[in-house]
Design a protein around this motif. Structure first.
Motif, PDB file in Angstrom:
ATOM      1  N   LYS A 220       0.837  -1.206   0.000  1.00  0.00           N
ATOM      2  CA  LYS A 220       0.000   0.000   0.000  1.00  0.00           C
ATOM      3  C   LYS A 220       0.868   1.252   0.000  1.00  0.00           C
ATOM      4  N   LEU A 221       1.936   1.244   0.783  1.00  0.00           N
ATOM      5  CA  LEU A 221       2.807   2.415   0.852  1.00  0.00           C
ATOM      6  C   LEU A 221       3.520   2.655  -0.467  1.00  0.00           C
ATOM      7  N   LEU A 222       4.046   1.610  -1.092  1.00  0.00           N
ATOM      8  CA  LEU A 222       4.757   1.770  -2.361  1.00  0.00           C
ATOM      9  C   LEU A 222       3.814   2.294  -3.449  1.00  0.00           C
ATOM     10  N   ALA A 223       2.571   1.829  -3.434  1.00  0.00           N
ATOM     11  CA  ALA A 223       1.587   2.349  -4.392  1.00  0.00           C
ATOM     12  C   ALA A 223       1.339   3.829  -4.151  1.00  0.00           C
ATOM     13  N   SER A 224       1.276   4.223  -2.889  1.00  0.00           N
ATOM     14  CA  SER A 224       1.061   5.630  -2.543  1.00  0.00           C
ATOM     15  C   SER A 224       2.244   6.488  -2.979  1.00  0.00           C
ATOM     16  N   ILE A 225       3.463   5.984  -2.799  1.00  0.00           N
ATOM     17  CA  ILE A 225       4.664   6.714  -3.207  1.00  0.00           C
ATOM     18  C   ILE A 225       4.658   6.950  -4.716  1.00  0.00           C
ATOM     19  N   GLU A 226       4.164   5.964  -5.455  1.00  0.00           N
ATOM     20  CA  GLU A 226       4.113   6.084  -6.914  1.00  0.00           C
ATOM     21  C   GLU A 226       2.938   6.929  -7.389  1.00  0.00           C
ATOM     22  N   GLY A 227       2.157   7.445  -6.454  1.00  0.00           N
ATOM     23  CA  GLY A 227       1.057   8.335  -6.815  1.00  0.00           C
ATOM     24  C   GLY A 227      -0.238   7.642  -7.168  1.00  0.00           C
ATOM     25  N   HIS A 228      -0.327   6.341  -6.861  1.00  0.00           N
ATOM     26  CA  HIS A 228      -1.549   5.603  -7.165  1.00  0.00           C
ATOM     27  C   HIS A 228      -2.567   5.764  -6.039  1.00  0.00           C
ATOM     28  N   ALA A 229      -3.834   5.726  -6.375  1.00  0.00           N
ATOM     29  CA  ALA A 229      -4.887   5.770  -5.362  1.00  0.00           C
ATOM     30  C   ALA A 229      -4.898   4.443  -4.605  1.00  0.00           C
ATOM     31  N   VAL A 230      -5.066   4.514  -3.292  1.00  0.00           N
ATOM     32  CA  VAL A 230      -5.096   3.292  -2.471  1.00  0.00           C
ATOM     33  C   VAL A 230      -6.352   3.295  -1.613  1.00  0.00           C
ATOM     34  N   GLU A 231      -6.808   2.100  -1.264  1.00  0.00           N
ATOM     35  CA  GLU A 231      -7.966   1.970  -0.392  1.00  0.00           C
ATOM     36  C   GLU A 231      -7.623   2.510   0.998  1.00  0.00           C
ATOM     37  N   PRO A 232      -8.561   3.216   1.646  1.00  0.00           N
ATOM     38  CA  PRO A 232      -8.274   3.767   2.977  1.00  0.00           C
ATOM     39  C   PRO A 232      -7.907   2.697   3.997  1.00  0.00           C
ATOM     40  N   LEU A 233      -8.585   1.536   3.935  1.00  0.00           N
ATOM     41  CA  LEU A 233      -8.364   0.498   4.939  1.00  0.00           C
ATOM     42  C   LEU A 233      -8.268  -0.872   4.289  1.00  0.00           C
ATOM     43  N   THR A 234      -7.234  -1.617   4.656  1.00  0.00           N
ATOM     44  CA  THR A 234      -7.091  -3.017   4.263  1.00  0.00           C
ATOM     45  C   THR A 234      -7.212  -3.867   5.523  1.00  0.00           C
ATOM     46  N   VAL A 235      -8.145  -4.816   5.532  1.00  0.00           N
ATOM     47  CA  VAL A 235      -8.351  -5.683   6.693  1.00  0.00           C
ATOM     48  C   VAL A 235      -7.832  -7.075   6.373  1.00  0.00           C
ATOM     49  N   VAL A 236      -6.937  -7.568   7.229  1.00  0.00           N
ATOM     50  CA  VAL A 236      -6.367  -8.908   7.075  1.00  0.00           C
ATOM     51  C   VAL A 236      -7.162  -9.863   7.957  1.00  0.00           C
ATOM     52  N   ASN A 237      -7.587 -10.959   7.397  1.00  0.00           N
ATOM     53  CA  ASN A 237      -8.441 -11.904   8.121  1.00  0.00           C
ATOM     54  C   ASN A 237      -7.703 -12.567   9.276  1.00  0.00           C
ATOM     55  N   ALA A 238      -8.456 -12.849  10.343  1.00  0.00           N
ATOM     56  CA  ALA A 238      -7.929 -13.575  11.498  1.00  0.00           C
ATOM     57  C   ALA A 238      -8.365 -15.037  11.412  1.00  0.00           C
ATOM     58  N   GLN A 239      -7.551 -15.928  11.965  1.00  0.00           N
ATOM     59  CA  GLN A 239      -7.855 -17.360  11.967  1.00  0.00           C
ATOM     60  C   GLN A 239      -7.652 -17.918  13.366  1.00  0.00           C
ATOM     61  N   LEU A 240      -8.494 -18.862  13.742  1.00  0.00           N
ATOM     62  CA  LEU A 240      -8.389 -19.499  15.050  1.00  0.00           C
ATOM     63  C   LEU A 240      -7.509 -20.741  14.934  1.00  0.00           C
ATOM     64  N   VAL A 241      -6.464 -20.800  15.756  1.00  0.00           N
ATOM     65  CA  VAL A 241      -5.554 -21.946  15.769  1.00  0.00           C
ATOM     66  C   VAL A 241      -5.746 -22.685  17.084  1.00  0.00           C
ATOM     67  N   LEU A 242      -6.329 -23.882  17.015  1.00  0.00           N
ATOM     68  CA  LEU A 242      -6.665 -24.645  18.228  1.00  0.00           C
ATOM     69  C   LEU A 242      -5.506 -25.552  18.634  1.00  0.00           C
ATOM     70  N   ARG A 243      -5.139 -25.437  19.904  1.00  0.00           N
ATOM     71  CA  ARG A 243      -4.082 -26.294  20.450  1.00  0.00           C
ATOM     72  C   ARG A 243      -4.524 -26.798  21.834  1.00  0.00           C
TER      73      ARG A 243
END
Length: 330
Positions: A300-323
């Motif tokens: 996202k930062l590199l796209a912004s440096i190059e002057g490209h429009a970027v989405e305001p928020l990127t959400v990374v999914n969470a996963q449950l790891v059972l132990r």
């Protein structure tokens, strides 16, 4: 005998072009015909020419460096974030410069202001309240923020903390746990989201949440809080910890006090750090995909440096790891 170092003039003479053409080619400032570019590439390799990074920066106005601030590099979660960000940076020809604010908001401004003068953009973790971050915007550097900013307007990357907390609490409820506690760290912006997820799952079953506060997001702080939680008047069935370090410290202290995990209390954390898999018992955790977060922020930062429009928020999914640190309540 000292070997002569090829200069930009040597390359220009051998390729039959001007020094300006060589400069534009090596700095990526202009494209040329395939024949010219092939000739320049061949001559550069033959002469062993290496451009001067400082001179290149003066010509392009760019340092080809990215700044990344983390809150505590000893926390494996941040090490994974750095790994993901660095992989993307290297693939695009950038160098990563790292600063560790050591969970000290008072140091952030000084470190980030100094860092901003050496980089083309920054990726920022911060403990400073958003209302006090106007100076970050005034640095006039493309930046990406970790978390969900409410006040400052910066592109951001966040994990789905509330959903992750909801999922792990639903898992505990399905195992028969009814008295659930949350060991939080209120200085973190992510703490309210995680607590809200736990409360949401409990409220659906008409259950209340017991809340405890850690002085730091560290294993030693988890150890410190253990006796007051385990020896208090209202014993718990399960404990959701703000992060894995708190959970691991808590489990160690609980076992020292003579309690068994998960027979006496189930314990879960957040971040899915590698150490959790080697604990005894192995720690159930919400995997926030830390490395993916670092990579997403860098892209996202590199796209912004190059002057490209970027989405305001990127959400990374969470996963449950059972132990093994969670088990069915008898």
């Amino acid at each position: 005998m000292k070997k002569n170092v090829a200069t930009i003039r040597d390359v220009a003479a051998a390729a039959g072009v001007s020094t300006a053409t060589v400069s534009k080619f090596v700095n990526g400032a202009q494209r040329f015909s395939p024949a010219v570019e092939a000739r320049l590439t061949s001559v550069i390799e033959e002469l062993g020419y290496r451009s001067n990074p400082m001179a290149q920066s003066m010509i392009t106005g760019r340092t080809k460096a990215i700044g990344l601030s983390v809150l505590d590099i000893t926390n494996p979660h941040y090490a994974s974030v750095v790994k993901g960000a660095n992989r993307v940076a290297q693939a695009h020809g950038y160098t990563l410069l790292l600063v560790d604010t050591e969970e000290t908001p008072e140091r952030e401004r000084q470190l980030l202001e100094a860092l901003s003068r050496r980089v083309d953009g920054m990726i920022v973790y911060s403990r400073t309240p958003e209302e006090e971050l106007s100076w970050l915007l005034a640095l006039d550097r493309p930046s990406v923020f970790f978390g969900r900013p409410d006040v400052i307007e910066l592109p951001s990357v966040a994990s789905d903390d509330q959903l992750g907390a909801f999922m792990v609490t639903r898992h505990l409820l399905a195992q028969g746990h009814k008295r659930v506690g949350y060991l939080g760290f209120s200085n973190s912006r992510r703490n309210p989201e995680r607590m809200a997820g736990v409360r949401e799952a409990l409220a659906a079953q008409g259950l209340e949440l017991a809340v405890f506060e850690a002085e730091a997001p560290t294993s030693s702080a988890g150890e410190k809080q253990c006796s007051s939680i385990m020896l208090g008047r209202q014993p718990l069935d399960a404990l959701v910890c703000f992060n894995d370090l708190l959970a691991l410290g808590f489990m160690k202290a609980a076992q020292t006090l003579g309690f068994r995990v998960p027979e006496d209390i189930s314990v879960v954390g957040f971040d899915n750090i590698q150490f959790g898999n080697f604990a005894s018992p192995a720690l159930t955790s919400v995997d926030l995909n830390s490395e993916q977060m670092g990579a997403a922020a860098m892209e996202k930062l590199l796209a912004s440096i190059e002057g490209h429009a970027v989405e305001p928020l990127t959400v990374v999914n969470a996963q449950l790891v059972l132990r093994a640190s969670t088990a069915t309540r008898s």
